[in-house]
Every structure is written in structure tokens, then in C-alpha cells.
Write a protein that holds these residues in place. Structure first.
Motif, PDB file in Angstrom:
ATOM      1  N   LEU A  50      20.200  55.279  74.168  1.00  0.00           N
ATOM      2  CA  LEU A  50      20.864  56.263  73.315  1.00  0.00           C
ATOM      3  C   LEU A  50      21.210  55.604  71.982  1.00  0.00           C
ATOM      4  O   LEU A  50      22.100  54.756  71.922  1.00  0.00           O
ATOM      5  CB  LEU A  50      22.154  56.769  73.966  1.00  0.00           C
ATOM      6  N   PRO A  51      20.539  55.962  70.904  1.00  0.00           N
ATOM      7  CA  PRO A  51      20.875  55.381  69.598  1.00  0.00           C
ATOM      8  C   PRO A  51      22.339  55.646  69.250  1.00  0.00           C
ATOM      9  O   PRO A  51      22.961  56.584  69.754  1.00  0.00           O
ATOM     10  CB  PRO A  51      19.931  56.111  68.632  1.00  0.00           C
ATOM     11  N   LEU A  52      22.875  54.840  68.349  1.00  0.00           N
ATOM     12  CA  LEU A  52      24.292  54.949  68.021  1.00  0.00           C
ATOM     13  C   LEU A  52      24.642  56.304  67.405  1.00  0.00           C
ATOM     14  O   LEU A  52      25.736  56.819  67.639  1.00  0.00           O
ATOM     15  CB  LEU A  52      24.693  53.819  67.072  1.00  0.00           C
ATOM     16  N   TYR A  53      23.728  56.900  66.638  1.00  0.00           N
ATOM     17  CA  TYR A  53      24.063  58.189  66.042  1.00  0.00           C
ATOM     18  C   TYR A  53      24.211  59.267  67.121  1.00  0.00           C
ATOM     19  O   TYR A  53      25.028  60.185  66.984  1.00  0.00           O
ATOM     20  CB  TYR A  53      23.033  58.589  64.978  1.00  0.00           C
ATOM     21  N   ARG A  54      23.436  59.163  68.202  1.00  0.00           N
ATOM     22  CA  ARG A  54      23.582  60.123  69.296  1.00  0.00           C
ATOM     23  C   ARG A  54      24.878  59.880  70.057  1.00  0.00           C
ATOM     24  O   ARG A  54      25.543  60.827  70.488  1.00  0.00           O
ATOM     25  CB  ARG A  54      22.382  60.013  70.252  1.00  0.00           C
ATOM     26  N   GLN A  55      25.229  58.608  70.226  1.00  0.00           N
ATOM     27  CA  GLN A  55      26.509  58.327  70.874  1.00  0.00           C
ATOM     28  C   GLN A  55      27.666  58.873  70.044  1.00  0.00           C
ATOM     29  O   GLN A  55      28.627  59.426  70.586  1.00  0.00           O
ATOM     30  CB  GLN A  55      26.668  56.821  71.081  1.00  0.00           C
ATOM     31  N   ALA A  56      27.571  58.740  68.712  1.00  0.00           N
ATOM     32  CA  ALA A  56      28.620  59.277  67.848  1.00  0.00           C
ATOM     33  C   ALA A  56      28.730  60.789  68.004  1.00  0.00           C
ATOM     34  O   ALA A  56      29.834  61.358  68.017  1.00  0.00           O
ATOM     35  CB  ALA A  56      28.329  58.912  66.390  1.00  0.00           C
ATOM     36  N   GLN A  57      27.584  61.461  68.164  1.00  0.00           N
ATOM     37  CA  GLN A  57      27.590  62.912  68.369  1.00  0.00           C
ATOM     38  C   GLN A  57      28.243  63.276  69.709  1.00  0.00           C
ATOM     39  O   GLN A  57      28.991  64.260  69.798  1.00  0.00           O
ATOM     40  CB  GLN A  57      26.161  63.450  68.323  1.00  0.00           C
ATOM     41  N   ILE A  58      27.983  62.482  70.735  1.00  0.00           N
ATOM     42  CA  ILE A  58      28.578  62.741  72.050  1.00  0.00           C
ATOM     43  C   ILE A  58      30.092  62.590  71.985  1.00  0.00           C
ATOM     44  O   ILE A  58      30.843  63.437  72.495  1.00  0.00           O
ATOM     45  CB  ILE A  58      27.969  61.787  73.098  1.00  0.00           C
ATOM     46  N   TYR A  59      30.551  61.518  71.344  1.00  0.00           N
ATOM     47  CA  TYR A  59      31.995  61.314  71.212  1.00  0.00           C
ATOM     48  C   TYR A  59      32.627  62.435  70.388  1.00  0.00           C
ATOM     49  O   TYR A  59      33.750  62.882  70.666  1.00  0.00           O
ATOM     50  CB  TYR A  59      32.290  59.957  70.573  1.00  0.00           C
ATOM     51  N   ALA A  60      31.920  62.904  69.350  1.00  0.00           N
ATOM     52  CA  ALA A  60      32.457  63.971  68.505  1.00  0.00           C
ATOM     53  C   ALA A  60      32.655  65.254  69.308  1.00  0.00           C
ATOM     54  O   ALA A  60      33.643  65.985  69.089  1.00  0.00           O
ATOM     55  CB  ALA A  60      31.521  64.218  67.324  1.00  0.00           C
ATOM     56  N   ARG A  61      31.762  65.547  70.242  1.00  0.00           N
ATOM     57  CA  ARG A  61      31.925  66.744  71.078  1.00  0.00           C
ATOM     58  C   ARG A  61      33.168  66.650  71.960  1.00  0.00           C
ATOM     59  O   ARG A  61      33.698  67.656  72.416  1.00  0.00           O
ATOM     60  CB  ARG A  61      30.681  66.952  71.951  1.00  0.00           C
TER      61      ARG A  61
END
Length: 373
Positions: A50-61
Motif C-alpha cells: 500500500l503506497p503511502l498516499y493510499r495509507q493517508a487516504q485510509i487514515y483520512a476516512r
């Protein structure tokens, strides 16, 4: 929530004497993330791809605002602390009598040009389980900005054992300079003939495939036996097949055009016949280098999802963390718990003289770190 309680103690008979235990070390000093949180980011990136930008999106949700640059900083700090463990892992692997080696591309952003350039992740793997070897399996990746022959020479300085590889010419240079013995890969030979047979009628390629398949059937029967047992069976059953294959290929090469793909495949095989025959005399050697190719697949998955590393430093972080995660997986150790524990121990002053206690296989016997199949 993790609560750390540090009571203060004072002596009534003393003047101004108050003592308090020091706070435990933290990977991110003064920050909110625990070592386990940082370990979760590492495992998500390098084990679950999971690239970091996708992880950031998951945390944002989930209502947690974490910028990708913040996550990248955590990864960099963790990789810096883990670097000595990675170096020790590579040193332990180099002390083995036999290793596999391979390399794969690692695209790296080139900021000055706004494009990517092609670096390399070299993989050095050990897996002695097929012949009941006592050493635990492991793999260490090392990043280099190019594919020059000097790279594996530097990485494997001091290694004088058997190195099982594909046909890349740089390994021959390494063997000439270091004294290592090369064993080549029958899977790479088979692949060349398979591509010809799959494209249409190809009697010679199909016959070569049939003979190679006989070698693999023998290997299936002896996998897991001792090195001496494997050698004995190979001498009895595999040696005649290889002994017949070489003159047969020479004979067919004289009958076909030298400019064809089939001629290339035959010449590839004949030019490496010594290294291809080495497994017949040593039960520790595998018939192919698929062990290290399996270790390359997670790198390819991460490359596909993340597209490129942000810098040479980022590619080096990739090599460090991926080495420990993949070695955990080879030994049945759960990588999240392992990384969280190792990071906690390092930032709290784990002595470098006991760094072997932080290698993934040191956690095999601990049930709390055992991966669930």
C-alpha cells in the motif's frame, strides 16, 4: 491508548532529592505515533504493498489527518534505526556456504529531470530447507543505482561459497575475483525452449523441454531429503539425462540456422553447461534459482503499486525494511509484531553487541510473534 506512569519519589530526610524513572524512548520523539503505529505503516507499505498516499487516504476516512510526507518521515526514521539489523542480516547470509542471487529494477525519481531513472535492487537469499540444512532461511536486498558487475562484488565481499544465479555476466566477474563457485539455473534454460514451443510447432524445443521435465520430476521426489541422499539419486538418475542432453544439443545446433532463436537457446545452454551440471555433484545445490526469484516477487508488486522510489535514500529504505519483512515471512514470524518490538528495543538502547537477538529468526520460538498461516 498507551499510558506511561512514572511516579516521583522523594526522601523526607533529604533536601531537594526527587527521583523519577526516565521516560521510555520513542522512535518519533515528542510525537504521537507509537513504535507499533510506525511498524504498521512499514508493513502496509512493504508487505501489503500500500503506497503511502493510499495509507493517508485510509487514515483520512477514519478522521485522522496524516500527510504523506509525515508518513515518509516515519518510514525514513524507522529504516535508519533498522539499518544495523539489515547489515547484520546480510553479513550472516554471506557467511553461508551457499547463496542465491538475483536483481530487479527499482525506478527512482530523478528530480532534476522530472523523470525516473532505473536503479537496481539486488537480492541475496538463503534457503537450506530443501536439503535439511540447519541455517534459517533469509533474504537481504541491497539497492544500487546501476547493474554494474562491481555491485555484487561489493555486496558479497568475503563470500567464497556457491552462488546460484541466472545467466547475467556480472556474476562471472564476481566468481573470477572472489573465488565463489557459480551454479546456474535450469528454469532459465527451460524458459527459452518453452517460449519457442509455445509459439508453434518446434520439435527440437519440445524434445528439450521433455528432457528437462525429467530432471524436475526427479527433483520433486528428492526435495526434503538430506544433501547426500539427493546427490546419490542425482548421480544415478539425473546425470545420464544431462550427459545425453549436451551432445544431443550440439548435434541439433549443427543442423539449424545459427541466427534463429532456437540456436540462441542451445548456445545459452551449452555455454553454461558446467554451472548447470554442478547440482549433480552437490546435494545442497538446487536445480534452479527459483528460491530467489520468489523473493523478487514482493519487490515487483511494490514497484507496480508505488511506481517508483522518491530518491536513492528512499530506495535504500525499501531494501532495509523489505529484507526484514521478507525474512520474517520465510521464518513464519509475524512482521508487524516483530518490527514494533525491534524498533522499541533499538530506541531504548539495545546493545549493538547483541544485535543477533534482533534478527527475524531469533523470534521463531516466541509464540506471540508467530505468524498465523
Amino acid at each position: 491508548m498507551i499510558v506511561v506512569r512514572r511516579p516521583k519519589y522523594a526522601c523526607r530526610a533529604c533536601d531537594d532529592v526527587v527521583v523519577q524513572a526516565p521516560a521510555p524512548g520513542r522512535l518519533i520523539e515528542g510525537g504521537l505515533p507509537t513504535d507499533a503505529t510506525v511498524a504498521q505503516v512499514l508493513v502496509s507499505k512493504y508487505a501489503d504493498h500500500l503506497p503511502l498516499y493510499r495509507q493517508a487516504q485510509i487514515y483520512a476516512r477514519q478522521g485522522i489527518n496524516l500527510d504523506r510526507s509525515t508518513l515518509a518521515d516515519w518510514v525514513g526514521r524507522a529504516a535508519w534505526h533498522l539499518r544495523p539489523v539489515h547489515e547484520r542480516l546480510l553479513a550472516k547470509l554471506k557467511a553461508s556456504p551457499k547463496l542465491f542471487a538475483d536483481e530487479t529494477t527499482a525506478p527512482v525519481l530523478d528530480p532534476g529531470r522530472g523523470k525516473t531513472r532505473t536503479g537496481q535492487l539486488w537480492a541475496y537469499a538463503r534457503d537450506d530447507r530443501p536439503w535439511q540444512g540447519a541455517d534459517p532461511p533469509g533474504v537481504a536486498y541491497v539497492y544500487a543505482p546501476d547493474r554494474k558487475a562491481e555491485r555484487p562484488i561489493t555486496h558479497l565481499a568475503g563470500f567464497t561459497g556457491i552462488l546460484q544465479v541466472d545467466g547475467y555476466g556480472g556474476y562471472r566477474v564476481l566468481a573470477d575475483k572472489s573465488g565463489a563457485t557459480l551454479a546456474f539455473c535450469w528454469a532459465h534454460v527451460r524458459r527459452r525452449f518453452y517460449e519457442l514451443a509455445a509459439a508453434g510447432p518446434a520439435p527440437i524445443a519440445s524434445e528439450a523441454l521433455r528432457r528437462i521435465a525429467e530432471l524436475y520430476r526427479i527433483e520433486d521426489d528428492i526435495r526434503g531429503r538430506s544433501a547426500e541422499q539427493r546427490r546419490a539419486v542425482r548421480q544415478e538418475k539425473s546425470l545420464p539425462i544431462v550427459a545425453d542432453l549436451v551432445p544431443w544439443l550440439r548435434e541439433k545446433l549443427e543442423l539449424i540456422s545459427q541466427k534463429t532463436k532456437l540456436a540462441e537457446a542451445i548456445r545459452y545452454t551449452l555455454s553454461r553447461r558446467d554451472g548447470l551440471s554442478r547440482f549433480l555433484d552437490d546435494g545442497r545445490i538446487e536445480i534452479d534459482s527459483n528460491t530467489v526469484e520468489r523473493s523478487i516477487r514482493p519487490i515487483a508488486l511494490n514497484r507496480k503499486n508505488a511506481l517508483f522510489a522518491g530518491s536513492d535514500g528512499g530506495a535504500e529504505h525499501w531494501a532495509v525494511v523489505a529484507s526484514l519483512i521478507e525474512t520474517c515471512k520465510l521464518n513464519g514470524v509475524e512482521p508487524l509484531g516483530y518490527l514494533a518490538d525491534v524498533l522499541t528495543r533499538i530506541v531504548n538502547g539495545h546493545p549493538n553487541s547483541q544485535i543477533d537477538d534482533l534478527l527475524p529468526w531469533a523470534y521463531i520460538q516466541a509464540p506471540e510473534f508467530r505468524a498465523v498461516a
